[in-house]
Design a protein around this motif. Structure first.
Motif, PDB file in Angstrom:
ATOM      1  N   MET A 430     -18.569  -4.392 -19.495  1.00  0.00           N
ATOM      2  CA  MET A 430     -18.783  -3.757 -17.790  1.00  0.00           C
ATOM      3  C   MET A 430     -20.930  -2.682 -18.165  1.00  0.00           C
ATOM      4  N   GLU A 431     -21.217  -3.178 -17.400  1.00  0.00           N
ATOM      5  CA  GLU A 431     -22.751  -2.974 -17.783  1.00  0.00           C
ATOM      6  C   GLU A 431     -23.104  -1.462 -17.711  1.00  0.00           C
ATOM      7  N   ASN A 432     -21.655  -0.399 -16.806  1.00  0.00           N
ATOM      8  CA  ASN A 432     -21.544   0.622 -16.204  1.00  0.00           C
ATOM      9  C   ASN A 432     -20.301   0.907 -15.993  1.00  0.00           C
ATOM     10  N   VAL A 433     -19.703   1.630 -16.652  1.00  0.00           N
ATOM     11  CA  VAL A 433     -18.488   2.125 -16.241  1.00  0.00           C
ATOM     12  C   VAL A 433     -18.170   3.778 -15.559  1.00  0.00           C
ATOM     13  N   ASN A 434     -17.163   2.943 -14.793  1.00  0.00           N
ATOM     14  CA  ASN A 434     -17.243   4.199 -13.828  1.00  0.00           C
ATOM     15  C   ASN A 434     -15.624   5.063 -13.903  1.00  0.00           C
ATOM     16  N   LEU A 435     -15.506   6.533 -13.785  1.00  0.00           N
ATOM     17  CA  LEU A 435     -14.070   6.634 -14.085  1.00  0.00           C
ATOM     18  C   LEU A 435     -13.868   7.629 -12.859  1.00  0.00           C
ATOM     19  N   VAL A 436     -12.711   6.904 -11.914  1.00  0.00           N
ATOM     20  CA  VAL A 436     -12.745   7.418 -10.384  1.00  0.00           C
ATOM     21  C   VAL A 436     -11.429   8.186 -10.546  1.00  0.00           C
ATOM     22  N   LEU A 437     -11.385   9.606 -10.034  1.00  0.00           N
ATOM     23  CA  LEU A 437     -10.120  10.446  -9.337  1.00  0.00           C
ATOM     24  C   LEU A 437      -9.802  10.153  -7.929  1.00  0.00           C
ATOM     25  N   ASP A 438      -8.301  10.207  -7.689  1.00  0.00           N
ATOM     26  CA  ASP A 438      -8.332  10.924  -6.811  1.00  0.00           C
ATOM     27  C   ASP A 438      -7.095  11.121  -6.092  1.00  0.00           C
ATOM     28  N   PHE A 439      -6.974  11.976  -5.231  1.00  0.00           N
ATOM     29  CA  PHE A 439      -5.775  13.661  -5.556  1.00  0.00           C
ATOM     30  C   PHE A 439      -5.719  13.279  -3.978  1.00  0.00           C
ATOM     31  N   GLY A 440      -5.826  12.106  -3.570  1.00  0.00           N
ATOM     32  CA  GLY A 440      -4.847  12.193  -2.133  1.00  0.00           C
ATOM     33  C   GLY A 440      -3.540  12.384  -1.786  1.00  0.00           C
TER      34      GLY A 440
END
Length: 635
Positions: A430-440
């Motif tokens: 991965m060239e860039n790592v993202n942290l995704v959080l969802d509180f739906g």
């Protein structure tokens, strides 16, 4: 604090909310519904070495206690000034020797009980030596303390001259978003004190303080002020019958309630054990109460990887945030989602409710990279002010939602820490790592704190040991009051051997006292070698070779003793035994001795032998919660 009420009116309000001690319904006050003092079960325990008195009452639904006790202070006529408390358990340190009294009543919605229970207790010596307090604060070296976030009243305020809880008492985790709980206070045996403001780098300050002018004027709420780590010295002081923990002026503390407390930096000690400290800061206008604890919090087992270690890639990562906020079946956009950042602590505020997954997204778009040839570890801590049963946590490749390390849903309980951990994950390019959080699916007014975020290479050791969350130390019913416990109903006789360095028996036996299943052994004279300070418990408990057994007890000594012997043996034959082990006791620290699933032995009578040979002079050892039971018994 927003609201402070007078003590008397607060007491009436509390009484009006209570039902009688036994009935489930209440319509109006009744003389016949007054609580009975005959229901009071109370205990007063005195630690003569520290002059600390512990008051306890058995809790009863619908009632609160009303204690009236000698404060340790005298009026102009040399009579004891009375103090009051409505807590089921509290402590008080008396600096002056003498005989004191405490009276206990019960209060419910109908009023105060006519009768009461009164006890007297004696403090044998006046306070002259602080060694035992230093030992409890430091364990003889250095010890870290923190605010007792799980305990009601860990921060409170009240009438000056009192324990400071009758106007306001913080509920568990109530101050989660104010940077209070990550502060760490280190006390050293060299009389050093270090205040560390934690990951957020802030101290919590009352809105009326003028100490940090960059935050004032015009504040309507308490605030967090950026501060640096501070190291000073501490000392003790006795004024009248009160013991104080004293710092230099302008010493930082987790909560600064007013200018006077900060400038004087004196805290009255109302309770101190090796694991819990209660302090009161009183400027004559208001008294503030603090509860601090030491040791590891249950919620922090494990707390994930070390966020401050050099292994943590997140620590130095740069990121931007993207958010998405919508609600209803039509995915109607709404406004108000905010991400607050304080150091490495992130607070997500969700003022409006949402209804489906992915309707309350927060993305951390980072500059971190990963590769397929390296394995990785991840951890983060979540805490929500409201229950949320479906939070999504996803570590994903930037620009490709289908490539990710994990995408999982977790359930958060209100005000409880949740530690999310992933260990030894196979690497992904991965060239860039993202942290995704969802509180739906969140409720209106939800606020979630995310902290202790770590992404690291698995091979980079930060010293953290992550246990399997499903692992248990043992699978044993260690309930001392269980019907399984053979010790609970055993007939016990004691014998002693107590000798000097030349094996000449001392003229007096060790002091011995049994109270409610707890045994206190007093060793006034020193010994040098093993077996020179023996205490035996001869029982009528029988065991057999066909059954396995579990044993457990807790030992606590007032001074260090090395190579204490614990032996469970056959009566009359020391060569037949379940175990014979040597342990080291550290002053004032509980040692939990366990021997689960022992192979059975035919014994007509079992004897527990404890030997404290090598003890220093004036040592006291408490042995408590003794359990001997058949393995597998759970009744």
């Amino acid at each position: 604090m927003k609201r402070i009420y007078a003590y008397f009116s607060g007491l009436l309000m509390l009484a009006s909310a209570l039902t009688a001690c036994s009935p489930e319904e209440f319509s109006h006050p009744s003389q016949s519904g007054l609580p009975s003092a005959s229901n009071i079960e109370m205990d007063v325990t005195v630690d003569q070495e520290t002059r600390q008195v512990t008051f306890r009452m058995k809790e009863m639904k619908g009632c609160i206690p009303y204690w009236i006790y000698d404060s340790g202070k005298e009026d102009a006529n040399k009579k004891q000034i009375k103090a009051y408390s409505t807590r089921f358990g509290f402590t008080k340190i008396y600096a002056k020797k003498g005989t004191y009294t405490v009276e206990a009543k019960l209060l419910n919605a109908n009023g105060l009980s006519d009768g009461s229970v009164t006890k007297t207790f004696t403090i044998e010596n006046s306070l002259v030596n602080f060694d035992s307090y230093i030992q409890r604060l430091t364990d003889g070296t250095n010890k870290i303390w923190r605010i007792a976030r799980k305990e009601a009243g860990h921060l409170g305020c009240g009438t000056p001259g009192t324990e400071g809880l009758n106007w306001y008492a913080a509920q568990p985790n109530e101050k989660e978003s104010f940077g209070l709980y990550d502060d760490r206070l280190t006390f050293g045996a060299n009389m050093s004190y270090t205040y560390n403001p934690g990951e957020g780098g802030t101290t919590y300050v009352n809105k009326d303080c003028t100490l940090f002018p960059e935050y004032t004027p015009g504040l309507t709420e308490d605030y967090m002020a950026k501060v640096s780590e501070q190291t000073v010295t501490y000392s003790f002081d006795v004024v009248g019958d009160d013991l104080y923990l004293v710092f230099p002026p302008n010493t930082l503390f987790p909560y600064i309630p007013n200018d006077a407390v900060y400038k004087e930096s004196r805290y009255r000690i109302v309770g101190l054990t090796p694991t819990k400290m209660e302090l009161v800061a009183d400027n004559g206008t208001i008294a503030w109460h603090y509860i601090l604890v030491s040791g590891e919090e249950e919620s922090e087992k494990p707390a994930g990887y070390d966020p401050l270690h050099a292994c943590n890639m997140w620590k130095n990562a740069k990121f931007t945030n993207e958010t998405f906020y919508a609600q209803g079946s039509g995915w109607t956009p709404v406004e108000g989602l905010e991400v607050g950042i304080s150091g490495s602590v992130y607070t997500i505020s969700l003022p409006e409710p949402t209804h489906q997954q992915w309707q309350a997204q927060v993305k951390f778009l980072t500059d971190m990279t990963s590769n397929a040839s390296t394995n990785y570890d991840f951890s983060a801590m979540f805490n929500s002010n409201k229950e949320h049963k479906s939070v999504t946590v996803k570590l994903v490749k930037n620009g490709d939602d289908g490539v990710f390390y994990f995408a999982e849903t977790i359930a958060l309980k209100a005000h409880e820490d949740y530690v999310f951990i992933k260990t030894d994950m196979p690497g992904i390019d991965m060239e860039n790592v993202n942290l995704v959080l969802d509180f739906g699916g969140n409720e209106a007014g939800t606020e979630v704190t995310v902290s202790r975020v770590v992404l690291k290479e698995h091979g980079c050791d930060d010293g953290t040991v992550i246990q399997n969350p499903g692992e248990e130390e043992d699978n044993v019913n260690w309930d001392v009051n269980s019907n399984c416990n053979l010790w609970k109903t055993a007939q016990i006789k004691n014998s002693f051997f107590y000798a000097d360095a030349n094996w000449q028996e001392y003229p007096d036996k060790p002091g011995f006292e049994e109270k409610n299943g707890s045994y206190t052994i007093t060793l006034p004279s020193p010994t040098v070698l093993q077996w020179q300070a023996q205490v035996k418990f001869h029982t009528n408990i029988t065991t057999n070779a066909a059954t396995k057994y579990d044993f457990r007890c807790i030992l606590n000594a007032t001074k260090d003793i090395n190579r204490v012997t614990v032996k469970l043996t056959k009566e009359g034959d020391d060569n037949v035994f379940f175990f014979a082990q040597n342990i080291d006791l550290k002053a004032y620290k509980d040692y939990v001795f366990k021997a689960p699933a022992m192979e059975g032995i035919d014994m007509e009578a079992v004897t527990l032998v404890l030997d404290f040979g090598g003890n220093p002079a004036d040592t006291e050892v408490t042995v408590s919660e003794v359990i001997l039971k058949e393995s597998g018994c759970n009744s």
